[in-house]
Design an enzyme around this catalytic site. Structure first.
Site, short mmCIF file in Angstrom:
data_model
loop_
_atom_site.label_atom_id
_atom_site.label_comp_id
_atom_site.label_asym_id
_atom_site.label_seq_id
_atom_site.Cartn_x
_atom_site.Cartn_y
_atom_site.Cartn_z
N GLU A 149 39.14 -12.87 -11.05
CA GLU A 149 38.39 -12.29 -12.17
C GLU A 149 39.11 -12.50 -13.50
OE1 GLU A 149 40.44 -10.47 -10.45
OE2 GLU A 149 41.50 -9.54 -12.11
N ASP A 150 40.43 -12.58 -13.43
CA ASP A 150 41.17 -12.83 -14.68
C ASP A 150 41.05 -14.29 -15.12
OD1 ASP A 150 42.68 -13.56 -12.47
OD2 ASP A 150 44.53 -12.61 -13.14
N ASP B 114 46.68 -3.34 -16.27
CA ASP B 114 47.05 -2.97 -14.91
C ASP B 114 48.06 -1.83 -14.93
OD1 ASP B 114 45.41 -4.92 -13.94
OD2 ASP B 114 46.98 -6.24 -13.19
N ARG C 102 50.89 -5.55 -0.63
CA ARG C 102 49.46 -5.80 -0.83
C ARG C 102 48.66 -4.55 -0.46
NH1 ARG C 102 46.88 -9.58 -3.30
NH2 ARG C 102 47.74 -11.35 -2.22
N ASP D 100 50.49 -1.30 -12.94
CA ASP D 100 51.83 -1.62 -12.42
C ASP D 100 52.65 -2.48 -13.38
OD1 ASP D 100 50.36 -3.91 -12.13
OD2 ASP D 100 50.72 -4.14 -9.97
N MET E 246 57.16 -5.56 -13.68
CA MET E 246 56.07 -5.31 -12.75
C MET E 246 56.61 -4.48 -11.61
SD MET E 246 53.24 -7.88 -11.41
CE MET E 246 52.14 -7.38 -10.11
N TRP F 256 40.92 -9.04 -4.36
CA TRP F 256 41.95 -9.57 -5.25
C TRP F 256 41.67 -11.02 -5.68
CZ3 TRP F 256 45.22 -13.72 -5.26
CH2 TRP F 256 46.24 -13.68 -6.21
C1 BGN Z 1 46.01 -16.61 -9.33
C2 BGN Z 1 44.78 -15.73 -9.17
C3 BGN Z 1 44.77 -14.70 -10.27
C4 BGN Z 1 46.09 -13.93 -10.29
C5 BGN Z 1 47.25 -14.91 -10.43
C6 BGN Z 1 48.62 -14.27 -10.49
C7 BGN Z 1 42.87 -16.90 -8.12
C8 BGN Z 1 41.64 -17.76 -8.34
C9 BGN Z 1 41.59 -18.96 -7.45
C10 BGN Z 1 42.48 -20.06 -7.94
N1 BGN Z 1 43.57 -16.56 -9.21
O1 BGN Z 1 46.06 -17.54 -8.32
O2 BGN Z 1 43.69 -13.83 -10.11
O3 BGN Z 1 46.15 -12.99 -11.34
O4 BGN Z 1 47.19 -15.84 -9.37
O5 BGN Z 1 48.96 -13.57 -9.34
O6 BGN Z 1 43.16 -16.52 -7.01
#
Ligand code: BGN
Length: 274
Positions: free
Chosen positions: A189-190, A124, A221, A126, A216, A186
């Site tokens: 995906e991670d 990322d 947003r 940031d 960070m 947003w």
């Molecule tokens: C989580 C997010 C992540 C994000 C982190 C940190 C979701 C999936 C549904 C539970 N995951 O909640 O993508 O990197 O917070 O901000 O929203």
């Protein structure tokens, strides 16, 4: 001659000052004292043969000021680590919800096609490393670098968090089928790649060193990156989707590259609607 295992240029803690840096300053070679290979943009140490070649892949849209800070600090860090490296900024050049997963896959495909890197780091824009001993190299496990973030008071925000900066070998990225392409906006995906990485048996490595800290950059947003409403549902099916949504289903159309002094920018436009 091969560079030493531990670079003599490392200094440890980095003082980060986030005020008023411009893109021109990040490109000032006088300030950076870096050395160029014959291939433009591809950097290497001047007096030894690097042990590692790293591709930095930055999913990006509309964060020019962050990019200035990011490049300024990261070039210095990678130089001190005596790495060979290229920075690729993958810019989503449309008004659709931001798609970090797809941009990451595009970056990997582009970079791996260009050269054989030892490590592909999705990062990322940031997040800035606070210590130059945070090695931008890969491991037998997929490496998560950004688990101690200033935003979360330098705590791992939850078990399984895989956001921010994560490093794969070519094999790891290909066997886990990269990122999902079908998360729009947003979130999630991670968490999805965390499932992929574990399902495929690689696991995630996080250094036990206390200096693995990242600043960070504060920001509001992004309007172009609203929370993806369907992310919970999508995540619930992550296991079934590993081999059908990812690197192997990526379709690249409308790609344009622009070589800047210190990085390559790839513009990608989504042709079909989401
Ligand atoms: C989580 C997010 C992540 C994000 C982190 C940190 C979701 C999936 C549904 C539970 N995951 O909640 O993508 O990197 O917070 O901000 O929203």
């Amino acid at each position: 001659e091969l560079c030493p295992k531990t670079s003599p240029l490392l200094k440890g803690t980095i003082t980060i000052n986030l005020s008023g840096l411009t893109i021109n300053e990040t490109e000032s070679t006088k300030k950076m004292s870096l050395y160029w290979l014959s291939v433009p943009l591809y950097r290497r140490p001047s007096d030894c043969k690097c042990r590692n070649k790293t591709a930095i892949i930055v999913p990006f849209r509309d964060r020019e000021q962050h990019l200035s800070y990011f490049l300024y600090y990261l070039h210095r860090l990678l130089h001190r680590q005596q790495l060979c490296y290229v920075i690729f900024v993958v810019d989503q050049n449309d008004d659709k919800p931001f798609n970090r997963g797809r941009l990451s896959n595009v970056g990997f495909k582009y970079a791996s096609n260009l050269s054989n890197f030892d490590c592909y780091i999705i990062h990322d824009v940031d997040m800035i490393a606070e210590d130059d001993r945070i090695m931008y190299t890969c491991n037998r496990q997929v490496v998560h670098y950004t688990f101690l973030l200033s935003k979360f008071n330098y705590n791992l925000v939850y078990h399984g968090y895989a956001g921010g900066g994560i490093g794969y070998t070519k094999e790891q990225f290909e066997k886990t089928n990269g990122f999902p392409n079908e998360y729009y906006g947003w979130g999630g995906e991670d968490d999805d790649i965390n499932i992929r990485i574990n399902e495929k048996g690689f696991g995630i490595y996080r250094s036990p060193e206390p200096f693995y800290r990242f600043t960070m950059i504060r920001h509001g947003r992004d309007s172009g990156n609203p929370p993806y409403v369907g992310r919970m549902e999508r995540l619930g099916k992550a296991r079934q989707r590993i081999d059908v949504d990812g690197l192997n289903s990526l379709v690249i159309t409308n790609l344009k590259e622009v070589k800047h002094k210190t990085y390559t920018r790839i513009y990608i436009t989504r042709s079909r609607s989401c």
